[in-house]
Every structure is written in structure tokens, then in C-alpha cells.
Design an enzyme around this catalytic site. Structure first.
Site, PDB file in Angstrom:
ATOM      1  N   HIS A  62       0.742  -3.737 -25.187  1.00 41.45           N
ATOM      2  CA  HIS A  62       0.350  -2.312 -24.199  1.00 41.45           C
ATOM      3  C   HIS A  62       1.690  -1.704 -23.835  1.00 41.45           C
ATOM      4  O   HIS A  62       2.022  -0.556 -24.306  1.00 41.45           O
ATOM      5  CB  HIS A  62      -0.368  -2.833 -23.246  1.00 41.45           C
ATOM      6  N   THR A 113       4.676  -0.469 -15.707  1.00 41.67           N
ATOM      7  CA  THR A 113       3.841  -1.166 -16.759  1.00 41.67           C
ATOM      8  C   THR A 113       2.918  -2.248 -16.144  1.00 41.67           C
ATOM      9  O   THR A 113       2.715  -3.235 -16.845  1.00 41.67           O
ATOM     10  CB  THR A 113       4.773  -1.697 -17.820  1.00 41.67           C
ATOM     11  N   ASN A 152       0.618  -9.536 -13.622  1.00 42.35           N
ATOM     12  CA  ASN A 152       0.404 -10.600 -14.387  1.00 42.35           C
ATOM     13  C   ASN A 152       0.446 -11.917 -13.751  1.00 42.35           C
ATOM     14  O   ASN A 152      -0.339 -13.029 -14.157  1.00 42.35           O
ATOM     15  CB  ASN A 152       1.102 -10.659 -15.717  1.00 42.35           C
ATOM     16  N   ASN A 197      -4.078  -3.191 -14.800  1.00 43.65           N
ATOM     17  CA  ASN A 197      -3.049  -2.752 -14.018  1.00 43.65           C
ATOM     18  C   ASN A 197      -3.756  -1.756 -12.968  1.00 43.65           C
ATOM     19  O   ASN A 197      -3.310  -2.125 -11.674  1.00 43.65           O
ATOM     20  CB  ASN A 197      -2.055  -1.808 -14.778  1.00 43.65           C
TER      21      ASN A 197
HETATM   22  O1  RIB Z   1      -3.966  -4.445 -19.236  1.00 44.24           O
HETATM   23  C1  RIB Z   1      -2.672  -4.812 -19.923  1.00 44.24           C
HETATM   24  C2  RIB Z   1      -1.658  -4.541 -18.811  1.00 44.24           C
HETATM   25  O2  RIB Z   1      -1.851  -5.545 -17.930  1.00 44.24           O
HETATM   26  C3  RIB Z   1      -0.300  -4.813 -19.230  1.00 44.24           C
HETATM   27  O3  RIB Z   1       0.559  -4.126 -18.627  1.00 44.24           O
HETATM   28  C4  RIB Z   1      -0.237  -6.270 -19.123  1.00 44.24           C
HETATM   29  O4  RIB Z   1       1.133  -6.639 -19.115  1.00 44.24           O
HETATM   30  C5  RIB Z   1      -0.717  -6.457 -17.781  1.00 44.24           C
HETATM   31  O5  RIB Z   1       0.093  -5.944 -16.709  1.00 44.24           O
HETATM   32 CA    CA Z   2       2.702  -5.166 -17.812  1.00 45.85          CA
END
Ligand code: RIB
Ligand code: CA
Length: 319
Positions: free
Chosen positions: A239, A124, A39, A166
Site C-alpha cells: 500500500h 502512511t 500497525n 488508517n
Molecule cells: O490499510 C493499509 C494501511 O494500514 C497501510 O498503511 C498499512 O501499513 C496500515 O498502516
Molecule cells: Ca502504514
């Protein structure tokens, strides 16, 4: 049976809530937090992870990992998470020092130190750290209980029409994880877009009335604004929370088994999680794909966890 996990993340507003649930729900044990660029830059997401630990009283090893993807140029997402990666709340200074190990080494050390089949990896963010750990120490593949990852989609993406962020951020790493031969649960956008933090949920969190709950309300406030402005959501889809919730209570969502592979060479489809629920591709199914969310169950446990970390009587957070 307490589920024990390592959370590999890129905080990130939804990563922050995943951290809080992992620390506050008694059915899971958070063993460590590792960070990867996603991010925002590695420095920013690592600072954010330490800030969430400080505000939530999370006292576990935190180690920084990959500065960027294996092959491709780095992506960041300020349009959703802001310049800091966790815009909105006031971020407290770190209380705990960063673990001196690289995230990959912390992951390997924990998995090899614990009994085989007892540690779940919960990535994540981009899957760079997980892919690097598999390559550096292949023994972890047979020792890890499962990989429960937030990423992908069997319908549409959010970074491109085909790819979720991701996976799009490091497709090569993601393909290594899906092809690794270990149990994988894909918690993709099809599931996580059901996990919206609606006004009634935000009100329940605010009613906990603690500094932590105020922090979470501020996190959701910023996240809600950017998701409304950028993607037209009435409420933000949280998410990453869904991955940890599944360890707390597997009934929080249903899954279907499928073959999943990541497109690496498509001009317009790179990072797509190609998902075959049947046998169109003649490939063995390698992934459990999350499909239907029990939303009240998700938010009940999350409010309870916030209350628990706030040292608020559980009944105060009841529905
Ligand atoms: O597409 C959403 C994902 O991408 C989540 O994990 C958000 O935190 C980003 O990392
Ligand atoms: Ca994330």
C-alpha cells in the site's frame, strides 16, 4: 524538480518499503521520518523505523509522535504485521538516535523552515500527527505543497466492510485532514490492492543480492504470508509504497477529483471515506483520488531504489 517529503508512518511492512523508495530514488528528497501508533504501538513502530533507517542507510531526523488516536480506542494490526509490527526480517539495532522533538513539532519545524509550497506530507499510517500539527500550527496548511496519504477506499474497507485501517484507526483526524483546505491525494485500497509484490518482483529484488535486498525479501515474505492467510491475496499489496512512488513519478497512477468526507457517526460505517466523484452531495471536490496503477512502473523504480541503496550498478537491477 526534486519532490521533497516528510514521511509520517507506522512501520509496518509496506511503510518500510515506502521509506526505502523515498531514500533510494533520486527524484525525491526525504527530509524526515515521523512515526505514529497504528500497525503497532508507538514504541514498536518507532523502533522499526529506526531499524529500517539502519539497514537502508537512511540518515534523516526520525521523531516519534502520537501514542494513539484523538478520540477512539487504539487499534493495532498484529494479524498482518506481527507482534513487533515488522515481523519476518531480523531488525538491526538503531544507528541514529531518535530526534528529541515530538513528531508534530518536527513536521511544523521543517514545513516552516522550508520555502512555502516545497514540502509534501506523506502520511502512511493513521492521520493523528497530521491533524495535531494542523491544529498546533495552522500556518502549515498554506505552506504544505500537498498531502499524499495512504488511506481510505471508494469501495470497500479492510478493517471493516466500510473503513480502511488508517482511517478507521483515527476517523476524526482523517476528517480534519480531508477538510483542511489543502491539496490532498487519497491513495486508497482501490489503488493499492493493484500494487501486489508478485513472485517475479520478489525475484528481481532478491537478484540485487545485497543485505538490504535480503531484508526486503524477508519483509515481503512475512507480509505475503499474512495477506494470504488473512485476506486471501496471492501476493501482498504494498500500500504505502504507492504514495512515495507518485512523488517519484506522478505517472505511476491516475487520479480523479472528488469530494471526500469521513463518516464519524455511523454505527457500522465509522471511518468510511465517503467519495463523491460527481455532485450527488453538492460539495466542492477537495481530493484527488488514485484510481489506476502502472504496476511495472511502480516496481521498476522500487527495484532501482533498492539497488541504488545497495550500491549495486543500476544495470544489475534492470528488468
Ligand atoms: O490499510 C493499509 C494501511 O494500514 C497501510 O498503511 C498499512 O501499513 C496500515 O498502516
Ligand atoms: Ca502504514
Amino acid at each position: 524538480m526534486t519532490e521533497r517529503l516528510i514521511l509520517d508512518c507506522d512501520p509496518g511492512h509496506d511503510d518500510a518499503l515506502a521509506m526505502i523508495l523515498a531514500a533510494g530514488d533520486p527524484r525525491v528528497e526525504l527530509l524526515a521520518v515521523t512515526t505514529c501508533a497504528g500497525n503497532q504501538t508507538l514504541e514498536k513502530v518507532t523502533r522499526n523505523a529506526l531499524a529500517v533507517c539502519a539497514v537502508a542507510g537512511i540518515d534523516v531526523p526520525v521523531a516519534a509522535g502520537a501514542r494513539g488516536p484523538l478520540v477512539r480506542p487504539q487499534l493495532v494490526a498484529p494479524e498482518i504485521h506481527g507482534e513487533s509490527g515488522l515481523d519476518g526480517p531480523v531488525l538491526p539495532p538503531a544507528v541514529r538516535a531518535l530526534d528529541p522533538r515530538h513528531a508534530v513539532d518536527l513536521i511544523i519545524d521543517v514545513v516552516l523552515a522550508e520555502e512555502p509550497g516545497t514540502v509534501t506530507l506523506v502520511p502512511t499510517g493513521p492521520l493523528t500527527n497530521i491533524a495535531l500539527a494542523m491544529r498546533k500550527e495552522p500556518r502549515i496548511v498554506d505552506r504544505v505543497k500537498r498531502v499524499v496519504l495512504m488511506g481510505g477506499s471508494y469501495t470497500r474497507g479492510n478493517k471493516t466492510p466500510a473503513a480502511e485501517f488508517n482511517i478507521a484507526a483515527d476517523p476524526e483526524a482523517a476528517q480534519a485532514v480531508f477538510a483542511g483546505g489543502w491539496p490532498v491525494t487519497m491513495v486508497g485500497l482501490d489503488l493499492t490492492h493493484q500494487a501486489t509484490a508478485d513472485p517475479d518482483v520478489v525475484a528481481r529484488i532478491a537478484a540485487v543480492g545485497s543485505p538490504l535486498s535480503e531484508f526486503v525479501v524477508d519483509v515481503l515474505g512475512f507480509f505475503g504470508r499474512t495477506y494470504r492467510e488473512q485476506q486471501g491475496f496471492d501476493a501482498p499489496p504494498v500500500h504505502d509504497l504507492c504514495c512515495v512512488a507518485h512523488l517519484c513519478d506522478p505517472a505511476v497512477f491516475t487520479t480523479r477529483d472528488a469530494f471526500v468526507a469521513v463518516e464519524l457517526t455511523g454505527t457500522w460505517t465509522a471511518g468510511m471515506t465517503v467519495t463523491d466523484f460527481g455532485d450527488l452531495l453538492g460539495q466542492p471536490h477537495n481530493t484527488d483520488v488514485a484510481v489506476a496503477l502502472d504496476k511495472p512502473r511502480l516496481w521498476d523504480m522500487t527495484v532501482q531504489a533498492i539497488a541504488a541503496l545497495s550500491a549495486v550498478p543500476a544495470e544489475a537491477a534492470a528488468r
